[in-house]
Motif scaffolding. Structure first.
Motif, PDB file in Angstrom:
ATOM      1  N   LYS A  27     -18.840  34.039  25.294  1.00  0.00           N
ATOM      2  CA  LYS A  27     -17.894  34.209  24.191  1.00  0.00           C
ATOM      3  C   LYS A  27     -18.445  33.428  23.000  1.00  0.00           C
ATOM      4  CE  LYS A  27     -14.899  36.724  26.392  1.00  0.00           C
ATOM      5  NZ  LYS A  27     -14.644  38.134  26.006  1.00  0.00           N
ATOM      6  N   VAL A  28     -19.389  34.040  22.338  1.00  0.00           N
ATOM      7  CA  VAL A  28     -20.149  33.382  21.282  1.00  0.00           C
ATOM      8  C   VAL A  28     -20.259  34.321  20.086  1.00  0.00           C
ATOM      9  CG1 VAL A  28     -22.386  32.391  20.666  1.00  0.00           C
ATOM     10  CG2 VAL A  28     -21.497  32.091  22.981  1.00  0.00           C
ATOM     11  N   ASP A  29     -20.120  33.782  18.886  1.00  0.00           N
ATOM     12  CA  ASP A  29     -20.313  34.583  17.680  1.00  0.00           C
ATOM     13  C   ASP A  29     -21.794  34.520  17.301  1.00  0.00           C
ATOM     14  OD1 ASP A  29     -20.357  35.757  15.168  1.00  0.00           O
ATOM     15  OD2 ASP A  29     -18.446  34.894  14.554  1.00  0.00           O
ATOM     16  N   TRP A  30     -22.571  35.414  17.884  1.00  0.00           N
ATOM     17  CA  TRP A  30     -24.023  35.393  17.688  1.00  0.00           C
ATOM     18  C   TRP A  30     -24.399  35.621  16.229  1.00  0.00           C
ATOM     19  CZ3 TRP A  30     -26.326  33.332  21.625  1.00  0.00           C
ATOM     20  CH2 TRP A  30     -25.828  33.524  22.917  1.00  0.00           C
ATOM     21  N   GLN A  31     -23.698  36.521  15.557  1.00  0.00           N
ATOM     22  CA  GLN A  31     -24.028  36.812  14.165  1.00  0.00           C
ATOM     23  C   GLN A  31     -23.813  35.585  13.286  1.00  0.00           C
ATOM     24  OE1 GLN A  31     -25.481  39.680  12.859  1.00  0.00           O
ATOM     25  NE2 GLN A  31     -25.721  38.233  11.173  1.00  0.00           N
ATOM     26  N   TYR A  32     -22.742  34.870  13.559  1.00  0.00           N
ATOM     27  CA  TYR A  32     -22.448  33.658  12.794  1.00  0.00           C
ATOM     28  C   TYR A  32     -23.548  32.615  13.020  1.00  0.00           C
ATOM     29  CZ  TYR A  32     -19.856  29.657  10.938  1.00  0.00           C
ATOM     30  OH  TYR A  32     -19.488  28.563  10.198  1.00  0.00           O
ATOM     31  N   LEU A  33     -23.918  32.407  14.283  1.00  0.00           N
ATOM     32  CA  LEU A  33     -24.963  31.425  14.603  1.00  0.00           C
ATOM     33  C   LEU A  33     -26.288  31.786  13.932  1.00  0.00           C
ATOM     34  CD1 LEU A  33     -24.383  30.696  18.407  1.00  0.00           C
ATOM     35  CD2 LEU A  33     -23.697  29.304  16.458  1.00  0.00           C
ATOM     36  N   ALA A  34     -26.599  33.076  13.922  1.00  0.00           N
ATOM     37  CA  ALA A  34     -27.865  33.517  13.334  1.00  0.00           C
ATOM     38  C   ALA A  34     -27.883  33.350  11.825  1.00  0.00           C
ATOM     39  CB  ALA A  34     -28.116  34.978  13.697  1.00  0.00           C
ATOM     40  N   SER A  35     -26.757  33.605  11.192  1.00  0.00           N
ATOM     41  CA  SER A  35     -26.707  33.619   9.727  1.00  0.00           C
ATOM     42  C   SER A  35     -26.407  32.279   9.084  1.00  0.00           C
ATOM     43  CB  SER A  35     -25.646  34.626   9.253  1.00  0.00           C
ATOM     44  OG  SER A  35     -25.943  35.929   9.697  1.00  0.00           O
ATOM     45  N   TYR A  36     -25.650  31.431   9.782  1.00  0.00           N
ATOM     46  CA  TYR A  36     -25.140  30.240   9.111  1.00  0.00           C
ATOM     47  C   TYR A  36     -25.402  28.917   9.832  1.00  0.00           C
ATOM     48  CZ  TYR A  36     -22.784  34.115   6.910  1.00  0.00           C
ATOM     49  OH  TYR A  36     -22.531  35.308   6.277  1.00  0.00           O
ATOM     50  N   PRO A  85     -38.545  25.431   8.230  1.00  0.00           N
ATOM     51  CA  PRO A  85     -38.373  25.548   9.682  1.00  0.00           C
ATOM     52  C   PRO A  85     -38.819  26.911  10.185  1.00  0.00           C
ATOM     53  CG  PRO A  85     -36.275  25.787   8.573  1.00  0.00           C
ATOM     54  CD  PRO A  85     -37.248  25.349   7.523  1.00  0.00           C
ATOM     55  N   LEU A  86     -39.210  26.954  11.440  1.00  0.00           N
ATOM     56  CA  LEU A  86     -39.730  28.185  12.032  1.00  0.00           C
ATOM     57  C   LEU A  86     -38.797  28.748  13.089  1.00  0.00           C
ATOM     58  CD1 LEU A  86     -43.435  27.010  12.516  1.00  0.00           C
ATOM     59  CD2 LEU A  86     -42.510  28.384  10.620  1.00  0.00           C
ATOM     60  N   GLY A  87     -38.861  30.064  13.262  1.00  0.00           N
ATOM     61  CA  GLY A  87     -38.112  30.741  14.308  1.00  0.00           C
ATOM     62  C   GLY A  87     -38.929  31.905  14.813  1.00  0.00           C
ATOM     63  N   PHE A  88     -38.562  32.447  15.963  1.00  0.00           N
ATOM     64  CA  PHE A  88     -39.301  33.581  16.510  1.00  0.00           C
ATOM     65  C   PHE A  88     -38.525  34.857  16.213  1.00  0.00           C
ATOM     66  CE2 PHE A  88     -40.439  36.689  19.749  1.00  0.00           C
ATOM     67  CZ  PHE A  88     -41.826  36.660  19.663  1.00  0.00           C
ATOM     68  N   CYS A  89     -39.147  35.778  15.462  1.00  0.00           N
ATOM     69  CA  CYS A  89     -38.516  37.042  15.104  1.00  0.00           C
ATOM     70  C   CYS A  89     -38.728  38.048  16.234  1.00  0.00           C
ATOM     71  CB  CYS A  89     -39.095  37.583  13.800  1.00  0.00           C
ATOM     72  SG  CYS A  89     -38.375  39.177  13.306  1.00  0.00           S
ATOM     73  N   SER A  90     -37.638  38.480  16.843  1.00  0.00           N
ATOM     74  CA  SER A  90     -37.718  39.437  17.951  1.00  0.00           C
ATOM     75  C   SER A  90     -38.224  40.792  17.497  1.00  0.00           C
ATOM     76  CB  SER A  90     -36.336  39.596  18.594  1.00  0.00           C
ATOM     77  OG  SER A  90     -35.863  38.359  19.067  1.00  0.00           O
ATOM     78  N   ARG A  91     -37.975  41.125  16.252  1.00  0.00           N
ATOM     79  CA  ARG A  91     -38.392  42.427  15.726  1.00  0.00           C
ATOM     80  C   ARG A  91     -39.897  42.459  15.483  1.00  0.00           C
ATOM     81  NH1 ARG A  91     -34.066  43.027  12.057  1.00  0.00           N
ATOM     82  NH2 ARG A  91     -35.349  41.882  10.581  1.00  0.00           N
ATOM     83  N   GLU A  92     -40.409  41.426  14.835  1.00  0.00           N
ATOM     84  CA  GLU A  92     -41.834  41.378  14.495  1.00  0.00           C
ATOM     85  C   GLU A  92     -42.684  40.770  15.606  1.00  0.00           C
ATOM     86  OE1 GLU A  92     -42.501  39.503  10.756  1.00  0.00           O
ATOM     87  OE2 GLU A  92     -40.802  40.492   9.779  1.00  0.00           O
ATOM     88  N   ALA A  98     -34.574  38.774  12.612  1.00  0.00           N
ATOM     89  CA  ALA A  98     -33.821  38.783  13.873  1.00  0.00           C
ATOM     90  C   ALA A  98     -34.368  37.685  14.768  1.00  0.00           C
ATOM     91  CB  ALA A  98     -33.948  40.154  14.539  1.00  0.00           C
ATOM     92  N   LEU A  99     -33.867  36.473  14.606  1.00  0.00           N
ATOM     93  CA  LEU A  99     -34.404  35.329  15.334  1.00  0.00           C
ATOM     94  C   LEU A  99     -33.875  35.258  16.758  1.00  0.00           C
ATOM     95  CD1 LEU A  99     -34.215  32.561  12.583  1.00  0.00           C
ATOM     96  CD2 LEU A  99     -36.162  33.995  13.187  1.00  0.00           C
ATOM     97  N   ALA A 100     -34.750  34.874  17.673  1.00  0.00           N
ATOM     98  CA  ALA A 100     -34.390  34.757  19.086  1.00  0.00           C
ATOM     99  C   ALA A 100     -33.644  33.450  19.336  1.00  0.00           C
ATOM    100  CB  ALA A 100     -35.642  34.818  19.947  1.00  0.00           C
ATOM    101  N   PHE A 101     -32.697  33.486  20.271  1.00  0.00           N
ATOM    102  CA  PHE A 101     -31.931  32.301  20.634  1.00  0.00           C
ATOM    103  C   PHE A 101     -32.470  31.625  21.893  1.00  0.00           C
ATOM    104  CE2 PHE A 101     -28.843  34.522  17.968  1.00  0.00           C
ATOM    105  CZ  PHE A 101     -28.308  33.481  17.235  1.00  0.00           C
ATOM    106  N   VAL A 102     -33.275  32.341  22.655  1.00  0.00           N
ATOM    107  CA  VAL A 102     -33.836  31.771  23.883  1.00  0.00           C
ATOM    108  C   VAL A 102     -35.310  32.171  23.997  1.00  0.00           C
ATOM    109  CG1 VAL A 102     -31.634  31.755  25.122  1.00  0.00           C
ATOM    110  CG2 VAL A 102     -33.121  33.774  25.265  1.00  0.00           C
TER     111      VAL A 102
END
Length: 250
Positions: A63-72, A100-107, A119-123
């Motif tokens: 029960k997580v707001d993934w879009q919120y975590l990704a955007s803000y 800061p760096l993140g891993f883009c799942s799309r690219e 589209a950054l990965a969470f895991v």
């Protein structure tokens, strides 16, 4: 007018509205707790442990707001995993820009985590340019609070709140946040310049009172409360906690 008076006025307005629910977590049933729809008589100083159990339940139920975590938030930012190194546990950053760096799942590549439409990965575990390993901050956060030591059954005796009550409160928070989502036809532009035609709200808000800050663990208890609100996507949104900051932090 002191903040206590303003809270009393606000609670009075909430109590007058149909469908609202005010839950007070307090060792004694006085003050605000006297008018609460539900009073949770917690053991003094164990509020943080109760919040950990709520995080535990929400994470296991996804029960997580993934879009919120990704955007803000910085939840998908990569953290250096290099035990013994001076920068172990710090955010991985671009050597030239310092971003800061993140891993883009799309690219399928490591990118600037502050770009607005990636589209950054969470895991996962990812290799940095210097060959070292890094993982998203959310993965570290989830691994900590999904640990069995923070389950409702594990904390019930120490908090004085039953495991069943903890599970029910967690379910009620998720239901209010996601099943009773607020949508306002108000256009707005976020911190990254993205235009939104609607405002999405989560009708869940929390406030820590003086009792929490009176304990030596008060700072981290308040921090845990903010983490709980971040997970539900209910900071600086309609119906949520008003924080007024561009990016929250895990």
């Amino acid at each position: 007018m002191c903040s206590s008076d303003l809270i009393k006025i606000g609670l009075g307005k909430l109590k007058a509205r149909a469908g609202t629910r005010f839950v007070s977590i307090n060792p004694v049933r006085t003050g605000y707790s006297a008018i609460a729809d539900e009073w949770v008589g917690i053991r003094p100083g164990s509020d943080g442990l109760l919040v950990f159990a709520l995080l535990h339940e929400l994470l296991h139920a996804e029960k997580v707001d993934w879009q919120y975590l990704a955007s803000y938030t910085n939840a998908p930012w990569l953290v250096i995993d290099d035990p013994g190194a001076a920068d172990h546990g710090l955010f991985a950053r671009d050597a030239e820009t310092g971003r800061p760096l993140g891993f883009c799942s799309r690219e399928r590549a490591i990118v600037d985590a502050t770009l607005p439409d990636v589209a950054l990965a969470f895991v996962g575990a990812y290799e940095l340019a210097d060959g070292r390993r890094a993982v998203p901050a959310f993965q570290l956060f989830a691994a900590r609070y999904m640990d069995p030591q923070y389950s409702p059954d594990a904390v019930a005796e120490r908090t004085g709140v039953s495991a069943a009550q903890i599970r029910r409160i967690a379910a009620e928070l998720a239901d209010a946040a996601f099943s009773q989502q607020i949508e306002l036809d108000v256009a707005w532009t976020d911190w990254a310049g993205r235009r939104h035609e609607k405002m999405i709200g989560r009708p869940v808000s929390m406030h820590a009172m003086r009792g929490i800050s009176a304990h030596s663990n008060g700072f981290h208890t308040c921090r845990a409360i903010h983490l709980l609100q971040m997970l539900l996507g209910t900071i600086d949104v309609p119906g949520g906690f008003r924080y007024q900051i561009g990016r929250a932090h895990v």
